[in-house]
Motif scaffolding. Structure first.
Motif, short mmCIF file in Angstrom:
data_model
loop_
_atom_site.label_atom_id
_atom_site.label_comp_id
_atom_site.label_asym_id
_atom_site.label_seq_id
_atom_site.Cartn_x
_atom_site.Cartn_y
_atom_site.Cartn_z
N TRP A 1 0.99 -1.27 -0.06
CA TRP A 1 0.15 -0.08 -0.04
C TRP A 1 1.01 1.35 0.05
N LEU A 2 1.99 1.21 0.55
CA LEU A 2 2.80 2.31 0.90
C LEU A 2 4.20 2.34 -0.17
N GLY A 3 3.84 1.52 -1.04
CA GLY A 3 5.19 1.55 -2.04
C GLY A 3 5.68 2.79 -2.39
N PRO A 4 6.85 2.55 -2.89
CA PRO A 4 7.78 3.90 -3.23
C PRO A 4 7.19 4.59 -4.60
N THR A 5 6.42 4.01 -5.47
CA THR A 5 5.77 4.48 -6.35
C THR A 5 4.19 5.21 -6.12
N HIS A 6 3.95 4.77 -4.81
CA HIS A 6 2.44 5.67 -4.35
C HIS A 6 2.47 6.70 -3.83
N GLU A 7 1.63 7.50 -3.90
CA GLU A 7 1.34 8.81 -3.39
C GLU A 7 0.22 8.34 -2.54
N VAL A 8 0.11 8.28 -1.15
CA VAL A 8 -1.06 7.92 -0.44
C VAL A 8 -1.80 8.91 0.25
N PHE A 9 -3.14 8.76 0.05
CA PHE A 9 -3.95 9.70 0.87
C PHE A 9 -4.82 8.98 1.91
N VAL A 10 -5.31 9.85 3.03
CA VAL A 10 -6.33 9.18 3.90
C VAL A 10 -7.66 10.09 3.76
N ALA A 11 -8.64 9.52 4.06
CA ALA A 11 -9.75 10.33 4.24
C ALA A 11 -10.29 10.11 5.76
N GLU A 12 -10.34 11.37 6.58
CA GLU A 12 -10.24 11.56 7.86
C GLU A 12 -11.35 12.32 8.38
N GLU A 13 -12.16 11.94 9.33
CA GLU A 13 -13.06 12.71 10.15
C GLU A 13 -12.68 12.59 11.61
N ASN A 14 -12.56 13.71 12.39
CA ASN A 14 -12.60 13.84 13.55
C ASN A 14 -11.37 12.72 14.18
N GLY A 15 -10.36 12.51 13.47
CA GLY A 15 -9.27 11.81 13.88
C GLY A 15 -9.35 10.52 13.56
N VAL A 16 -10.12 10.09 12.98
CA VAL A 16 -10.52 8.73 12.55
C VAL A 16 -10.64 8.65 11.00
N ILE A 17 -9.80 7.53 10.51
CA ILE A 17 -9.48 7.34 8.98
C ILE A 17 -10.47 6.59 8.56
N LEU A 18 -11.23 6.99 7.58
CA LEU A 18 -12.36 6.30 7.05
C LEU A 18 -11.98 5.65 5.82
N GLY A 19 -10.98 6.23 5.29
CA GLY A 19 -10.70 5.34 4.04
C GLY A 19 -9.18 6.08 3.50
N THR A 20 -8.49 5.24 2.64
CA THR A 20 -7.24 5.42 1.99
C THR A 20 -7.06 5.13 0.59
N TYR A 21 -6.47 5.91 -0.14
CA TYR A 21 -6.11 5.46 -1.45
C TYR A 21 -4.78 5.91 -1.91
N TYR A 22 -4.25 5.31 -2.82
CA TYR A 22 -2.86 5.47 -3.56
C TYR A 22 -3.15 5.82 -4.98
N LEU A 23 -2.03 6.75 -5.41
CA LEU A 23 -2.02 7.10 -6.74
C LEU A 23 -0.76 7.12 -7.29
N MET A 24 -0.73 6.57 -8.52
CA MET A 24 0.51 6.15 -9.18
C MET A 24 0.29 6.22 -10.59
N ALA A 25 1.42 6.27 -11.37
CA ALA A 25 1.44 6.02 -12.94
C ALA A 25 1.08 4.49 -13.15
N ASN A 26 0.25 4.49 -14.09
CA ASN A 26 -0.24 3.14 -14.22
C ASN A 26 0.85 2.32 -14.94
#
Length: 160
Positions: free
Chosen positions: A43-68
């Protein structure tokens, strides 16, 4: 809800979302028996830019973005998204996808492609279609689902 780059302090909550999703083997074409280090390396691989969706300190989701792809295909983005089981059906994946489309455009990507959307994951297919993705290919029986056996996967694409 805020979507922001993932931080080191987010790792336990990211792991709590990603590990059980991968272990279930129903949506990602990856080994289901990864240990925590393997999950995080993926998930946190070197080609991944990783984001989290957070509300009140709780992470509700996560995604990564990379070149296909690299080289001549590096202008097309790819993402992976996961929502916490307690947050499913609340618009988290939609918000993360919208964020990823904006971020991909900011990074200069010209399109986004999902390589392996499991056909029986109808909620995801419908969500991606509602956000402008088209099914551009069907991979017959390309995914071995733990409950349904061999099912089709879709290649989905959207120009940015």
């Amino acid at each position: 809800m805020q979507i922001r780059p993932a931080a080191e302090a987010d790792i336990p909550q990211i792991l709590a979302i990603v590990a059980p999703t991968l272990a279930a083997g129903q949506t990602y074409a990856i080994a289901t028996d990864l240990d925590d280090a393997g999950v995080l390396a993926y998930w946190l691989g070197p080609t991944h830019e990783v984001f989290v969706a957070e509300e009140n300190g709780v992470i509700l989701g996560t995604y990564y973005l990379m070149a296909n792809q690299q080289g001549g295909g590096a202008h097309v983005a790819n993402c992976g998204y996961m929502t916490a089981s307690t947050a499913q059906g609340k618009g988290v994946a939609r918000a993360m996808c919208r964020h990823s489309l904006t971020r991909a455009a900011e990074r200069g990507f010209r399109a986004m492609q999902f390589n392996h959307v499991v056909s029986i994951n109808t909620r995801a297919v419908a969500l991606w279609q509602s956000l402008g993705f088209d099914i551009v290919g069907t991979l017959p029986k390309a995914f071995n689902h733990p409950v349904h056996g061999y099912v089709d996967s879709y290649v989905m694409f959207k120009t940015l």
